[in-house]
Scaffold this motif. Structure first.
Motif, PDB file in Angstrom:
ATOM      1  N   SER A 121       7.503   1.240   1.096  1.00 56.63           N
ATOM      2  CA  SER A 121       6.601   1.500  -0.026  1.00 56.63           C
ATOM      3  C   SER A 121       5.326   2.201   0.440  1.00 56.63           C
ATOM      4  CB  SER A 121       6.258   0.191  -0.743  1.00 56.63           C
ATOM      5  OG  SER A 121       5.564  -0.704   0.118  1.00 56.63           O
ATOM      6  N   SER A 122       4.770   1.804   1.588  1.00 61.22           N
ATOM      7  CA  SER A 122       3.545   2.447   2.059  1.00 61.22           C
ATOM      8  C   SER A 122       3.809   3.884   2.489  1.00 61.22           C
ATOM      9  CB  SER A 122       2.928   1.645   3.210  1.00 61.22           C
ATOM     10  OG  SER A 122       3.831   1.485   4.277  1.00 61.22           O
ATOM     11  N   ARG A 123       4.987   4.135   3.088  1.00 63.10           N
ATOM     12  CA  ARG A 123       5.328   5.515   3.470  1.00 63.10           C
ATOM     13  C   ARG A 123       5.383   6.411   2.237  1.00 63.10           C
ATOM     14  NH1 ARG A 123       9.633   3.626   7.062  1.00 63.10           N
ATOM     15  NH2 ARG A 123       8.967   3.741   9.244  1.00 63.10           N
ATOM     16  N   ASP A 124       5.998   5.903   1.167  1.00 61.18           N
ATOM     17  CA  ASP A 124       6.123   6.710  -0.050  1.00 61.18           C
ATOM     18  C   ASP A 124       4.750   7.107  -0.594  1.00 61.18           C
ATOM     19  OD1 ASP A 124       8.850   6.500   0.106  1.00 61.18           O
ATOM     20  OD2 ASP A 124       9.017   4.877  -1.369  1.00 61.18           O
ATOM     21  N   ILE A 125       3.821   6.155  -0.603  1.00 57.08           N
ATOM     22  CA  ILE A 125       2.485   6.429  -1.134  1.00 57.08           C
ATOM     23  C   ILE A 125       1.721   7.377  -0.213  1.00 57.08           C
ATOM     24  CG2 ILE A 125       0.265   5.374  -1.710  1.00 57.08           C
ATOM     25  CD1 ILE A 125       1.918   2.836  -2.460  1.00 57.08           C
ATOM     26  N   GLY A 153       7.525  -6.957   0.044  1.00 56.13           N
ATOM     27  CA  GLY A 153       8.935  -7.175   0.353  1.00 56.13           C
ATOM     28  C   GLY A 153       9.536  -6.024   1.146  1.00 56.13           C
ATOM     29  N   SER A 154       9.020  -4.809   0.939  1.00 59.48           N
ATOM     30  CA  SER A 154       9.484  -3.610   1.661  1.00 59.48           C
ATOM     31  C   SER A 154       8.251  -2.805   2.056  1.00 59.48           C
ATOM     32  CB  SER A 154      10.427  -2.778   0.790  1.00 59.48           C
ATOM     33  OG  SER A 154      11.535  -3.528   0.371  1.00 59.48           O
ATOM     34  N   PHE A 209       8.470 -12.707   0.123  1.00 53.86           N
ATOM     35  CA  PHE A 209       7.317 -12.433  -0.729  1.00 53.86           C
ATOM     36  C   PHE A 209       7.646 -12.494  -2.214  1.00 53.86           C
ATOM     37  CE2 PHE A 209       5.820 -10.157   3.183  1.00 53.86           C
ATOM     38  CZ  PHE A 209       4.759 -11.001   3.435  1.00 53.86           C
ATOM     39  N   SER A 210       8.917 -12.404  -2.570  1.00 54.60           N
ATOM     40  CA  SER A 210       9.278 -12.492  -3.977  1.00 54.60           C
ATOM     41  C   SER A 210       9.359 -13.935  -4.470  1.00 54.60           C
ATOM     42  CB  SER A 210      10.625 -11.796  -4.215  1.00 54.60           C
ATOM     43  OG  SER A 210      11.649 -12.428  -3.451  1.00 54.60           O
ATOM     44  N   GLY A 220       8.520 -10.303   4.838  1.00 59.22           N
ATOM     45  CA  GLY A 220       9.301  -9.318   4.119  1.00 59.22           C
ATOM     46  C   GLY A 220      10.541  -8.921   4.897  1.00 59.22           C
ATOM     47  N   LYS A 221      11.365  -8.102   4.280  1.00 59.75           N
ATOM     48  CA  LYS A 221      12.630  -7.695   4.911  1.00 59.75           C
ATOM     49  C   LYS A 221      12.392  -6.879   6.175  1.00 59.75           C
ATOM     50  CE  LYS A 221      13.936  -5.673   1.166  1.00 59.75           C
ATOM     51  NZ  LYS A 221      14.701  -4.861   0.175  1.00 59.75           N
ATOM     52  N   GLU A 222      11.268  -6.161   6.239  1.00 58.41           N
ATOM     53  CA  GLU A 222      11.025  -5.256   7.359  1.00 58.41           C
ATOM     54  C   GLU A 222      10.049  -5.836   8.382  1.00 58.41           C
ATOM     55  OE1 GLU A 222      11.463  -1.223   4.617  1.00 58.41           O
ATOM     56  OE2 GLU A 222       9.491  -2.061   5.030  1.00 58.41           O
ATOM     57  N   ASP A 223       9.624  -7.070   8.171  1.00 57.65           N
ATOM     58  CA  ASP A 223       8.610  -7.650   9.055  1.00 57.65           C
ATOM     59  C   ASP A 223       9.226  -8.178  10.336  1.00 57.65           C
ATOM     60  OD1 ASP A 223       6.998  -7.105   6.969  1.00 57.65           O
ATOM     61  OD2 ASP A 223       6.540  -9.182   6.449  1.00 57.65           O
ATOM     62  N   PRO A 224       8.507  -8.068  11.467  1.00 60.48           N
ATOM     63  CA  PRO A 224       8.939  -8.701  12.706  1.00 60.48           C
ATOM     64  C   PRO A 224       8.556 -10.170  12.702  1.00 60.48           C
ATOM     65  CG  PRO A 224       6.881  -7.571  13.075  1.00 60.48           C
ATOM     66  CD  PRO A 224       7.270  -7.295  11.638  1.00 60.48           C
ATOM     67  N   ALA A 225       8.978 -10.903  13.728  1.00 63.56           N
ATOM     68  CA  ALA A 225       8.555 -12.290  13.868  1.00 63.56           C
ATOM     69  C   ALA A 225       7.038 -12.342  14.011  1.00 63.56           C
ATOM     70  CB  ALA A 225       9.217 -12.927  15.087  1.00 63.56           C
TER      71      ALA A 225
END
Length: 393
Positions: free
Chosen positions: A242-246, A237-238, A113-114, A83-88
């Protein structure tokens, strides 16, 4: 004329170099290189002469020749879902090192992931006919029968939603979860919540980690409360956003004295991935709920992002270097049509004094051993849960 000039020095067209063309045209190799690569610094007449000579003798640029040679190499693809926020994911050796280890040209394909995994594998398969696909991370394929459309052998690495009838490399989920929960109970916790994750409309991931949690509760005579197990639907993907929002919606009531889980709230949370732990601790911290003073948190993973947390997290560590080394062993076995070994002694040294290892949990499945890292995010539960912390300024 050009063939005559060059033939005395080099009769094989495949071996003709820019030095031969430079000698035939009475030019420097730098001028020949500029002309062949359409760069400035060469007069029009000389450029035309050089290009005519190259066409006449059938000159093949070295980069093209190298590309043609690579096409004849056997290929293997490591497909990394990211995803866009994932590390190596892993620190991989240089490609030539991998080629020497596996006798195959290893290509790294990063796939968002999309993007549909099956469609991508089919396209690569039809173009290059690879020997093996090694898929790292979630598949996100609802209809797993679609994998039968891929004729290339498949190996799944850290893919919690992988089809069960394919070779895989996983972490020691059950044992690691049991070790973490044992340590939380030893610290005095009996109300331990679990945070898992899921893709929208799919079952919770990490079933073996949840099974280890249930098994350990039973060993200590603690009744299992299903209301304490929560699967957070995330957008891979984010992931963090997304997890923070939930989690924000669930955790914020703690700031004003309300409890989001049950009437008898947990004193500790076991997040089944570092990404969930990172999101949870950041949400708690922003709400003025300190870890572990207000709530103990443990995790599973040891991804790089946890170093940015304000506290060292208590965790079952999945050594990424161990995963990489075990992955190459598994790939080598598949490429040579050999069974997985029962045990693999790895070259890494763990902080607890043990060596890295992997072991077969079935003929087609390998597990990488982890270890427990004690962290400051786990402490004895507070005697009272009635007074929330003062929110941070």
């Amino acid at each position: 004329h050009y063939l005559y000039c060059i033939s005395g020095r080099n009769m094989g067209k495949a071996n003709i170099t820019i030095r031969d063309i430079a000698a035939a045209c009475h030019a420097s190799t730098a001028s020949v290189s500029r002309a062949l690569n359409a760069k400035p610094g060469v007069g029009d007449d000389l450029r035309k002469q050089i290009l005519a000579c190259a066409r006449a003798v059938g000159y093949v640029p070295d980069s093209v020749a190298r590309s043609m040679r690579l096409r004849t190499r056997k290929r293997t693809y490591i497909v990394v879902r990211k995803g866009k926020e994932d590390p190596a994911v892993f620190r991989l050796p240089y490609k030539e090192t991998l080629y020497a280890q596996l006798d195959t040209d290893v290509q790294i394909l990063t796939l968002g992931f999309s993007t549909d995994l099956i469609t991508t594998l089919q396209r690569v398969e039809s173009t290059y006919s690879p020997q093996l696909f090694a898929i790292v991370g979630p598949c996100l394929i609802r209809d797993q029968s679609r994998f039968s459309q891929i004729h290339t052998p498949l190996l799944f690495i850290a893919s919690d939603d992988a089809p069960q009838n394919y070779p895989s490399l996983v972490s020691d989920d059950f044992e690691g979860s049991a070790a973490v929960v044992n340590s939380m109970i030893a610290a005095g916790h009996r109300r331990i919540a679990v945070l898992s994750e899921s893709n929208t409309g799919m079952a919770a991931y990490y079933p073996d980690r949840i099974a280890g949690y249930k098994h350990t509760l039973a060993q200590h005579g603690i009744p299992f409360d299903p209301s304490l197990v929560h699967a957070v639907p995330v957008d891979y993907g984010s992931y963090l956003s997304s997890s923070r929002d939930i989690l924000q919606q669930a955790v914020t009531p703690w700031a004003d004295g309300r409890h989001p889980f049950t009437k008898s709230p947990p004193t500790a949370v076991f997040a089944l991935s570092d990404f969930l732990a990172f999101a949870l601790i950041s949400v708690l911290w922003n709400a003025g709920l300190r870890v572990p003073e207000r709530l103990s948190v443990a995790s599973f993973g040891d991804w790089e992002l946890i170093q940015f947390l304000p506290i060292l997290i208590h965790s079952w560590v999945q050594p990424l270097d161990d995963f990489a080394e075990a992955m190459f062993t598994a790939m080598s076995c598949i490429l040579q049509s050999k069974p997985f070994p029962r045990t693999i002694a790895l070259h890494t040294h763990h902080p607890d004094g043990t060596h890295g290892s992997a072991y077969a949990i079935s003929p087609n499945h390998l597990a990488v051993s982890g270890y427990l890292r004690e962290g400051a995010s786990l402490a004895a539960p507070r005697s009272s849960q009635t007074a929330p912390d003062t929110p941070a300024k």
